[in-house]
Design a protein around this motif. Structure first.
Motif, short mmCIF file in Angstrom:
data_model
loop_
_atom_site.label_atom_id
_atom_site.label_comp_id
_atom_site.label_asym_id
_atom_site.label_seq_id
_atom_site.Cartn_x
_atom_site.Cartn_y
_atom_site.Cartn_z
N ASP A 82 0.83 -1.21 0.00
CA ASP A 82 0.00 0.00 0.00
C ASP A 82 0.87 1.26 0.00
OD1 ASP A 82 -2.31 -1.50 0.03
OD2 ASP A 82 -2.67 -1.26 2.18
N GLY A 83 1.95 1.22 0.77
CA GLY A 83 2.83 2.39 0.84
C GLY A 83 3.54 2.68 -0.46
N ILE A 84 4.08 1.64 -1.09
CA ILE A 84 4.84 1.85 -2.32
C ILE A 84 3.96 2.40 -3.43
CG2 ILE A 84 4.62 -0.47 -3.34
CD1 ILE A 84 7.77 1.72 -3.29
N ALA A 85 2.69 2.11 -3.38
CA ALA A 85 1.76 2.64 -4.38
C ALA A 85 1.68 4.16 -4.34
CB ALA A 85 0.37 2.02 -4.18
N ARG A 86 2.11 4.76 -3.22
CA ARG A 86 2.07 6.22 -3.06
C ARG A 86 3.45 6.86 -3.22
NH1 ARG A 86 -0.15 4.51 1.71
NH2 ARG A 86 1.26 5.83 2.92
N PRO B 9 5.99 7.76 -6.00
CA PRO B 9 6.26 7.83 -7.44
C PRO B 9 7.73 8.12 -7.76
CG PRO B 9 5.31 9.89 -6.71
CD PRO B 9 5.37 8.99 -5.50
N VAL B 10 8.60 7.18 -7.39
CA VAL B 10 10.03 7.33 -7.70
C VAL B 10 10.50 6.02 -8.34
CG1 VAL B 10 10.39 8.93 -5.77
CG2 VAL B 10 10.90 6.49 -5.46
N PRO B 11 11.58 6.07 -9.12
CA PRO B 11 12.10 4.84 -9.70
C PRO B 11 12.41 3.83 -8.59
CG PRO B 11 13.18 6.74 -10.68
CD PRO B 11 12.36 7.24 -9.53
N THR B 12 11.86 2.63 -8.73
CA THR B 12 11.96 1.61 -7.69
C THR B 12 12.45 0.30 -8.28
OG1 THR B 12 10.15 2.63 -6.46
CG2 THR B 12 10.66 0.34 -5.93
N THR B 13 13.42 -0.30 -7.62
CA THR B 13 13.91 -1.62 -7.98
C THR B 13 13.57 -2.57 -6.85
OG1 THR B 13 15.70 -0.80 -9.37
CG2 THR B 13 15.98 -3.00 -8.46
N VAL B 14 13.03 -3.73 -7.20
CA VAL B 14 12.72 -4.77 -6.22
C VAL B 14 13.60 -5.97 -6.53
CG1 VAL B 14 10.95 -6.33 -5.33
CG2 VAL B 14 10.37 -3.96 -5.89
N GLU C 206 6.38 -14.53 -4.14
CA GLU C 206 5.20 -13.89 -4.74
C GLU C 206 4.83 -12.60 -4.03
OE1 GLU C 206 3.83 -17.34 -2.11
OE2 GLU C 206 5.26 -17.14 -3.75
N GLN C 207 5.15 -12.48 -2.75
CA GLN C 207 4.87 -11.21 -2.05
C GLN C 207 5.78 -10.10 -2.56
OE1 GLN C 207 4.06 -11.00 2.09
NE2 GLN C 207 3.20 -13.08 2.17
N SER C 208 7.03 -10.41 -2.81
CA SER C 208 7.94 -9.39 -3.37
C SER C 208 7.46 -8.96 -4.75
CB SER C 208 9.36 -9.93 -3.44
OG SER C 208 9.88 -10.14 -2.14
N ARG C 209 6.96 -9.91 -5.53
CA ARG C 209 6.45 -9.56 -6.86
C ARG C 209 5.20 -8.68 -6.77
NH1 ARG C 209 8.14 -15.02 -7.82
NH2 ARG C 209 5.98 -15.75 -7.59
N VAL C 210 4.34 -8.93 -5.78
CA VAL C 210 3.16 -8.07 -5.57
C VAL C 210 3.59 -6.64 -5.25
CG1 VAL C 210 1.19 -7.63 -4.04
CG2 VAL C 210 1.59 -9.93 -4.94
N VAL C 211 4.62 -6.50 -4.42
CA VAL C 211 5.13 -5.16 -4.10
C VAL C 211 5.64 -4.49 -5.37
CG1 VAL C 211 6.93 -3.90 -2.85
CG2 VAL C 211 5.65 -5.71 -1.69
N ALA C 212 6.37 -5.23 -6.18
CA ALA C 212 6.87 -4.66 -7.44
C ALA C 212 5.72 -4.20 -8.34
CB ALA C 212 7.74 -5.70 -8.16
N GLU C 213 4.67 -4.99 -8.41
CA GLU C 213 3.52 -4.62 -9.24
C GLU C 213 2.83 -3.37 -8.71
OE1 GLU C 213 1.04 -8.10 -9.34
OE2 GLU C 213 2.56 -9.27 -10.40
N ALA C 214 2.92 -3.12 -7.42
CA ALA C 214 2.27 -1.94 -6.82
C ALA C 214 3.09 -0.67 -7.01
CB ALA C 214 2.03 -2.18 -5.32
N ALA C 215 4.36 -0.80 -7.34
CA ALA C 215 5.23 0.38 -7.50
C ALA C 215 4.84 1.16 -8.75
CB ALA C 215 6.69 -0.05 -7.58
N PRO C 216 4.48 2.44 -8.60
CA PRO C 216 4.05 3.21 -9.77
C PRO C 216 5.16 3.46 -10.79
CG PRO C 216 4.04 4.58 -7.80
CD PRO C 216 4.38 3.20 -7.37
N GLU C 217 6.42 3.43 -10.34
CA GLU C 217 7.54 3.65 -11.27
C GLU C 217 8.55 2.53 -11.12
OE1 GLU C 217 9.29 7.51 -11.74
OE2 GLU C 217 7.45 8.48 -11.06
#
Length: 146
Positions: free
Chosen positions: A77-81, A83-88, A100-111
């Protein structure tokens, strides 16, 4: 975390445009929270979980973990807010934070800049500390911020 950020900006003279947050596991939750208030130039999350209850539920399915937890650490939820380049970065054999949880976080990252799967790596394996995939992911993102 706030004191370290202040030191880097105010005392060490790091330009805000070069500030990169890196957090591992629970530390990924900590830097994600910091990034929602003080966005960095870039963010690297290593083995992030969706939220603390999601990862605890995997290990303690017989407990009402959501009811027991005081701190939620809502990374996805936090990463969705943020908006900076993010690497997981995550290990494909992680026994602590399910991949799969790490992949969900990556999918939530806007950038999302990059998603890096370290094949065969478990949560505390050296490959996820200073392996070439992790070092490469950090330096690649840092180079992009120049």
């Amino acid at each position: 975390m706030r004191a370290a950020r202040s030191f880097l900006l105010d005392e060490a003279g790091v330009p805000p445009g070069r500030l990169l947050y890196f957090g591992e596991s629970l530390g990924a939750a900590v830097v994600t929270e910091l990034a929602t208030v003080y966005p960095p130039a870039g963010l690297v999350l290593r083995s992030p979980f969706v939220d603390l209850a999601a990862v605890a539920g995997v290990h303690y399915p017989f407990l009402p973990v959501r009811a027991l937890l005081r701190d939620r650490y809502p990374v996805a939820d936090g990463i969705a807010r943020v908006p900076v380049p993010t690497t997981v970065v995550y290990g494909t054999a992680d026994s602590i934070v399910p991949p799969e949880q790490s992949r969900v976080v990556a999918e939530a990252a806007p950038e999302l800049h990059r998603l890096v799967a370290v094949r065969g790596a478990d949560h505390n394996d050296r490959a996820l500390l200073d392996g070439p995939e992790v070092i490469g992911a950090v330096t690649e993102l840092a180079d992009q911020l120049r």
